[in-house]
Enzyme design. Structure first.
Site, PDB file in Angstrom:
ATOM      1  CD  GLU A 355      -2.739  -1.279   2.428  1.00 10.18           C
ATOM      2  OE1 GLU A 355      -3.918  -1.703   2.343  1.00 10.18           O
ATOM      3  OE2 GLU A 355      -2.235  -0.924   3.614  1.00 10.18           O
TER       4      GLU A 355
HETATM    5  C1  TNX Z   1      -4.478  -4.139   4.585  1.00  9.70           C
HETATM    6  S1  TNX Z   1      -2.794  -6.293   3.928  1.00  9.70           S
HETATM    7  C2  TNX Z   1      -3.200  -3.953   5.217  1.00  9.70           C
HETATM    8  C3  TNX Z   1      -3.063  -3.519   6.536  1.00  9.70           C
HETATM    9  C4  TNX Z   1      -4.350  -3.038   7.381  1.00  9.70           C
HETATM   10  C5  TNX Z   1      -5.336  -4.463   6.910  1.00  9.70           C
HETATM   11  C6  TNX Z   1      -6.815  -4.387   7.529  1.00  9.70           C
HETATM   12  C7  TNX Z   1      -1.507  -5.238   4.034  1.00  9.70           C
HETATM   13  C8  TNX Z   1      -0.432  -5.576   3.499  1.00  9.70           C
HETATM   14  N1  TNX Z   1      -1.964  -4.084   4.629  1.00  9.70           N
HETATM   15  O1  TNX Z   1      -2.432  -2.339   6.688  1.00  9.70           O
HETATM   16  O2  TNX Z   1      -4.180  -3.268   8.651  1.00  9.70           O
HETATM   17  O3  TNX Z   1      -5.551  -4.279   5.505  1.00  9.70           O
HETATM   18  O4  TNX Z   1      -7.439  -5.552   7.147  1.00  9.70           O
END
Ligand code: TNX
Length: 546
Positions: A355
């Site tokens: 992300e």
């Molecule tokens: C996605 S999965 C994220 C996390 C969040 C999560 C909540 C991922 C690699 N990143 O930063 O905590 O969703 O479900």
């Protein structure tokens, strides 16, 4: 070894089976003495007197188990005999600790030959085919013998033995016996080398004691990796001597604005050592280059603007990034990863990489390239969330798939070139997803995950272009935006973690949802005995008293 689910009679009801011309009455005794996981399918028909009464109890399901009709009963004078190795002795002490608490027996542990009626733990005598983590468990009326090639296998065999004892064996207070184990032979070893769980200690902080509690729970299901998400926008949770503000300031809050917290390096080493005693390897994650607001808030010089943002206590993602063009960025990650690597006996350092929507694609590729080199220079191997395949992964870099779909083009392309994958599809393995709409804790962005969803997928044949041989294993992540207490952890972890652990351990030929419901239900009284407040999924029939 294939297994077929067998119908379970009501407790205590006699089972009448026709065997050849004779009518055999297998009374309630079978429920206690012939119960054995998977035994029904392993026995030839002519001797399958217990087949209809067989209750599967083991999670994860073993590769093979064969009942012999005997019953072992742990006597008040029984001891544990180990071979002379310190590892076997320590595993003996672990088992004795559990048994002493619930049986009230003395359970002496000694090195040497096993006397009549004892439990023997031996780092010899197992077939080579069970490998480093497998074991052979043999139970007769006169004793239990667990044999393995390596200590990890002995430890896993001990977990199986505990699951074959009555559930109240897991209690921390003295309970009534008898302490019986159904006779037979289990031969067992894992499908995947990596069976993991992740705890996000960044969104909310969890103490060393809370993490140890989690480690103890994971060990019951033969999980062998614990990934700790040590940094994120809301908190930096590990002391780094060369950048002290990271923990001292960046660790000082959490989602919702609580006090946060961090591990000293001694704390972290204590967690590593405790996990090692449960044959679990720690994988530390420093999430880079996004998810870094806590670091950016702690050191103005890490920001492209030269200005530190305020600390963050919300739950948005994707807004922060280390400054890719700045040289200090690489001094920073070199020193952070250097200190982390020195605290890490395991092979892997997780660099996050997810992300990073405030980092351009070109900057992202540049950054991941450097981060991989730095991890390698400290003698470790990278795991990154699967977005790292948007950069150029090193041949050894492992991509952890977290998407909610069954295809990812960049990941498939990397796999075609040899990248190995750790499977954590969000819509199957995310322990922070709600079970149902009514679940109070958790999120829903990847869907609702009840037991059948968590269990109902094949890690070796799930993702387009990612076959069994490219899969390192599975991991169940617990993100903690909504998770504050150990009771919250328990509720979201059980019963789903055992489902994911089974997908990682058991051969796919054992996969059967009906049989799984029954075996998982048998765990309920154990969790109750341990004080684990689990979600009573309506997809599972929980035994009375659980
Ligand atoms: C996605 S999965 C994220 C996390 C969040 C999560 C909540 C991922 C690699 N990143 O930063 O905590 O969703 O479900």
């Amino acid at each position: 070894m294939s297994r077929t689910p067998s119908p379970t009679p009501a407790p205590g009801s006699p089972t009448v089976r026709r065997r050849g011309p004779r009518l055999v009455l297998v009374a309630a005794l079978t429920a206690a003495s012939l119960v054995w996981a998977g035994a029904a399918s392993a026995l030839p028909d002519t001797t399958a007197t217990a087949a209809a009464a067989t209750t599967d109890v083991l999670v994860p399901a073993p590769v093979s188990s064969v009942a012999n009709g005997a019953t072992y009963t742990l006597a008040s004078a029984a001891g544990i005999a180990t071979d002379a190795s310190p590892e076997a002795g320590a595993i003996g002490d672990y088992l004795a600790g559990v048994l002493r608490a619930s049986t009230g027996f003395a359970v002496p542990v000694s090195a040497g030959a096993a006397g009549n009626g004892s439990i023997a733990l031996q780092l010899s005598g197992a077939p080579g085919s069970v490998g480093d983590e497998g074991y052979l468990l043999t139970t007769t009326a006169t004793g239990v013998v667990v044999q393995a090639n390596r200590p990890a296998g002995l430890f896993h065999g001990v977990q199986t033995l505990l699951q074959l004892l009555p559930p109240r064996v897991m209690s921390g207070t003295v309970q009534p016996g008898p302490w019986t184990v159904p006779g037979g032979t289990v031969t067992d070893y894992p499908r995947f080398t990596h069976r993991g769980a992740m705890l996000d200690v960044a969104r909310h902080f969890f103490t060393v004691a809370q993490v140890k509690r989690y480690i103890d729970q994971l060990a019951l299901y033969k999980v062998n990796q614990l990934h700790l998400h040590l940094s994120d926008d809301q908190g930096w949770r590990i002391a780094i001597n060369s950048w002290p503000n990271l923990a001292a300031y960046g660790g000082g809050t959490a989602v919702g604005g609580g006090p946060g917290g961090y591990y000293t390096q001694a704390d972290y080493s204590a967690i590593v050592a405790y996990a090692a005693s449960r044959y679990i390897t720690l994988i530390p994650e420093i999430d880079l280059p996004g998810h870094t607001n806590a670091a950016l808030a702690s050191y103005a010089e890490l920001n492209c603007s030269g200005v530190a943002p305020p600390r963050y206590t919300g739950t948005n993602v994707g807004f922060s990034s280390l400054c890719v063009p700045l040289e200090v960025t690489y001094t920073f990650i070199d020193q952070v990863i250097g200190e982390l690597a020195a605290l890490t006996p395991g092979q892997y350092i997780h660099i996050g990489g997810d992300e990073a929507s405030s980092t351009t694609a070109a900057d992202y590729a540049t950054f991941i390239g450097w981060a991989q080199q730095i991890v390698a220079a400290h003698g470790k191997t990278v795991i990154g969330w699967h977005e790292v395949t948007h950069a150029t992964p090193l041949p050894t870099t492992v991509a952890q798939y977290w998407g909610p779909t069954t295809s990812d083009a960049a990941l498939a392309a990397a796999v075609a070139k040899g990248t190995k994958v750790l499977m954590s599809p969000a819509n199957k393995t995310y322990l922070d997803m709600k079970y149902t709409r009514r679940t109070k804790l958790g999120q829903t962005w990847a869907g609702l995950i009840d037991v059948d969803t968590a269990y109902g997928w094949n890690p070796g044949a799930y993702l387009a272009g990612v076959g069994e041989s490219s899969v390192l294993g599975v991991e169940a992540p617990l993100w903690t935006e909504t998770v504050v207490t150990s009771a919250d952890i328990d509720y979201l972890t059980f019963p789903r973690l055992p489902a994911i652990a089974e997908l990682g351990w058991s051969p796919w030929s054992t996969h059967n949802v009906t049989a799984f419901h029954q075996r998982l239900g048998a765990q309920g009284p154990r969790w109750k005995a341990m004080g684990i407040g689990y979600y009573r999924s309506t997809q599972v029939t929980w035994p009375t008293g659980s």
